[in-house]
Write a protein that holds these residues in place. Structure first.
Motif, PDB file in Angstrom:
ATOM      1  N   ASP A  65      49.824  83.794   2.176  1.00 24.15           N
ATOM      2  CA  ASP A  65      49.308  83.467   3.517  1.00 24.15           C
ATOM      3  C   ASP A  65      49.646  82.500   4.187  1.00 24.15           C
ATOM      4  OD1 ASP A  65      47.566  84.489   5.651  1.00 24.15           O
ATOM      5  OD2 ASP A  65      46.096  83.319   5.069  1.00 24.15           O
ATOM      6  N   GLN A  66      49.775  81.296   3.526  1.00 30.13           N
ATOM      7  CA  GLN A  66      50.225  80.045   4.202  1.00 30.13           C
ATOM      8  C   GLN A  66      51.404  80.041   4.527  1.00 30.13           C
ATOM      9  OE1 GLN A  66      48.615  77.351   1.149  1.00 30.13           O
ATOM     10  NE2 GLN A  66      46.674  77.552   1.814  1.00 30.13           N
ATOM     11  N   ASP A 100      44.155  82.727   2.709  1.00 28.92           N
ATOM     12  CA  ASP A 100      44.400  81.542   2.348  1.00 28.92           C
ATOM     13  C   ASP A 100      44.967  81.174   1.056  1.00 28.92           C
ATOM     14  OD1 ASP A 100      42.740  80.490   4.449  1.00 28.92           O
ATOM     15  OD2 ASP A 100      40.861  80.860   3.490  1.00 28.92           O
ATOM     16  N   SER A 101      45.751  82.153   0.640  1.00 27.10           N
ATOM     17  CA  SER A 101      46.707  82.036  -0.404  1.00 27.10           C
ATOM     18  C   SER A 101      48.063  81.641  -0.050  1.00 27.10           C
ATOM     19  CB  SER A 101      46.612  83.460  -1.185  1.00 27.10           C
ATOM     20  OG  SER A 101      47.671  84.359  -0.128  1.00 27.10           O
TER      21      SER A 101
END
Length: 512
Positions: A158-159, A154-155
């Protein structure tokens, strides 16, 4: 009535003069005047931060006796002491000059104490991008890449779709070569960055898609990056990828071991290859979960020895605990405890390690060695057998001055993270300042072109552990190795506070 006779005034004056001129007679003189001593002008202190730096190190620093300018007599003469401190326009320069560089590679000066404490809680401003080493792409090219080891869920990274095993070849528009690869440090020091991804084909960099713009955000990172139970050849094996010893995630760690216990694992692989350390208490709790034999709570996991001011003789010790201590994720306030999920029957611990495995990770190895077999797979570890505390400008009273985090001087944000202790196991051993050598050598960077997901039995380091546990039947795919000279001997800046072993806020209450 009797007449009163008066001498003329001028006759009295002559008489006075005559007496003064008579060398043989008595001489009338004024009493000698003694000069009052002039008070020495007092020196005014220019910087209260400098005073704090010296006093905090004088009390806490592990090598205080080895630094001449930290001698207890240094501040006996206040004027001389203030003059010494006033010679420093920068408190960081004073700190640097007081560090015992012959032995100390790990103490540091803190610009912002709150930022430091947040980091200990797992809260940082970051892209969530964790990187390996810089690699040349061939013997004949100057091109350089760096590989992604993992991405925080969810960083921003990552996104953006970045994943483990991706190659970064460009940072902020600069394609990296052996002459300019320092630009990669923009990822660690800037709040906005752009990166370009590529593949390597036949020794050449092949760009993939457009550059990716990232902006750092405040992230709370769970250090339990991956945990699962593998069943290989009928053997149940617990696997834990653990990236940092964070006291605010004790309950989550306990839950992992609850799952391991309920599934009846008989072997454990602890992946510390990217773990630079963290909380000493967290290390003691993890060790207690691993070594849960009956009566183990009577044994000593580690003893902490300070300088003579803090503890002159035997130091203080951590046992193997039966409970898990819980801390608030935003304030580190102690919340209480819960029963610990402790394994039993683990006779060998398989540790996956690298050149980035340090501090509290090495403490796990050292502390468990007297009780169970520890097999290290990977590379030689860092070699950090000392720990620190956060020293702040709050003189206080009692046995722990300059450690009251809640009552700091509001005039500045400066603090220190000096080495204050050395760690020993129950055999009185602390002999790993040069690192722990691996029992089985596996250099992950040589397999950077084939980095598989964590927990995949074919992943090169986990595969080596499984082979030791269940034999050759667990051998994974054989990947081509990059030449050793492809790895650049370059020190990256890395995120702050990554290689550390410390006593965090409110953690000393659990010491014996």
């Amino acid at each position: 009535m009797k007449e009163i006779k008066m001498f003329p005034i001028f006759l009295l004056g002559l008489l006075f003069i005559g007496c003064n001129n008579n060398d043989d007679g008595p001489t009338l003189t004024e009493e000698p005047q003694t000069e009052e001593p002039v008070a020495e002008e007092s020196v005014q202190l220019n910087s209260e931060v400098n005073d704090f730096i010296w006093k905090g190190l004088n009390y806490w620093y592990f090598w205080q006796n080895d630094v001449t300018d930290l001698a207890d007599s240094k501040d006996d003469d206040t004027n001389a002491y203030y003059t010494y401190l006033n010679n420093y326009n920068s408190s960081k320069d004073l700190f640097d000059d007081l560090i015992y560089t012959q032995a100390d590679d790990f103490s540091w000066y803190i610009e912002d104490v709150d930022e430091q404490l947040n980091s200990f809680r797992g809260i940082t401003k970051s892209y969530g991008l964790n990187l390996g080493y810089l690699l040349r792409v061939s013997d004949t090219s100057d091109d350089v890449i760096i590989y992604v080891t993992y991405v925080t869920p969810d960083s921003p990274a990552d996104q953006a779709g970045i994943k483990r095993g991706d190659f970064i070849y460009k940072v902020d528009g600069v394609a990296m070569t052996i002459n300019n690869y320092d630009v990669v440090n923009n990822i660690f020091r800037n709040e906005n960055v752009s990166i370009g991804l590529a593949t390597v084909e036949n020794g050449s960099v092949v760009p993939q898609g457009n550059d990716i713009a990232l902006s750092a955000v405040e992230l709370t990172t769970n250090p339990i990056h991956h945990a699962e139970v593998l069943e290989v050849s009928g053997t149940k094996i617990g696997y834990l990828m653990y990236t940092g010893f964070k006291a605010t995630f004790h309950s989550e760690l306990n839950a992992v071991f609850g799952d391991f216990k309920s599934q009846g694992i008989t072997e454990l692989v602890l992946d510390l290859r990217y773990n630079g350390g963290g909380s000493i208490l967290s290390s003691a709790l993890l060790a207690s979960m691993i070594y849960g034999e009956a009566g183990a709570e009577q044994d000593i996991f580690a003893t902490l020895r300070y300088n003579n001011k803090r503890n002159a003789e035997n130091g203080v010790s951590y046992p193997f605990f039966e409970d898990v201590f819980l801390y608030d994720k935003t304030s580190s306030a102690y919340l209480g405890s819960e029963p610990m999920n402790r394994l039993n029957g683990i006779t060998t611990l398989y540790v996956l390690a690298s050149e980035r495995t340090a501090s509290a990770s090495e403490m796990i190895i050292n502390g468990l060695l007297p009780y169970i077999n520890v097999v290290i797979i990977g590379e030689k570890t860092v070699g950090k057998n000392e720990g620190s505390i956060t020293v702040v400008d709050s003189p206080g009273t009692g046995d722990s001055p300059y450690s009251d985090l809640d009552n700091r001087n509001p005039n500045h944000t400066i603090g220190m993270q000096p080495i204050v202790l050395q760690v020993y196991n129950s055999n009185n051993s602390s002999d790993y300042a040069d690192g722990f050598e691996p029992d089985v050598t596996v250099v992950e960077s040589q397999f950077a072109s084939n980095l598989l997901p964590f927990g995949d039995p074919n992943e090169v380091m986990l595969s080596a552990a499984l082979d030791l546990i269940v034999g050759s039947s667990a051998k994974g795919e054989v990947f081509e190795k990059l030449p050793e000279n492809f790895k650049l001997k370059a020190e990256l800046q890395r995120p702050k506070f990554t290689n550390e072993m410390y006593l965090g806020p409110n953690e000393e209450i659990h010491l014996q």
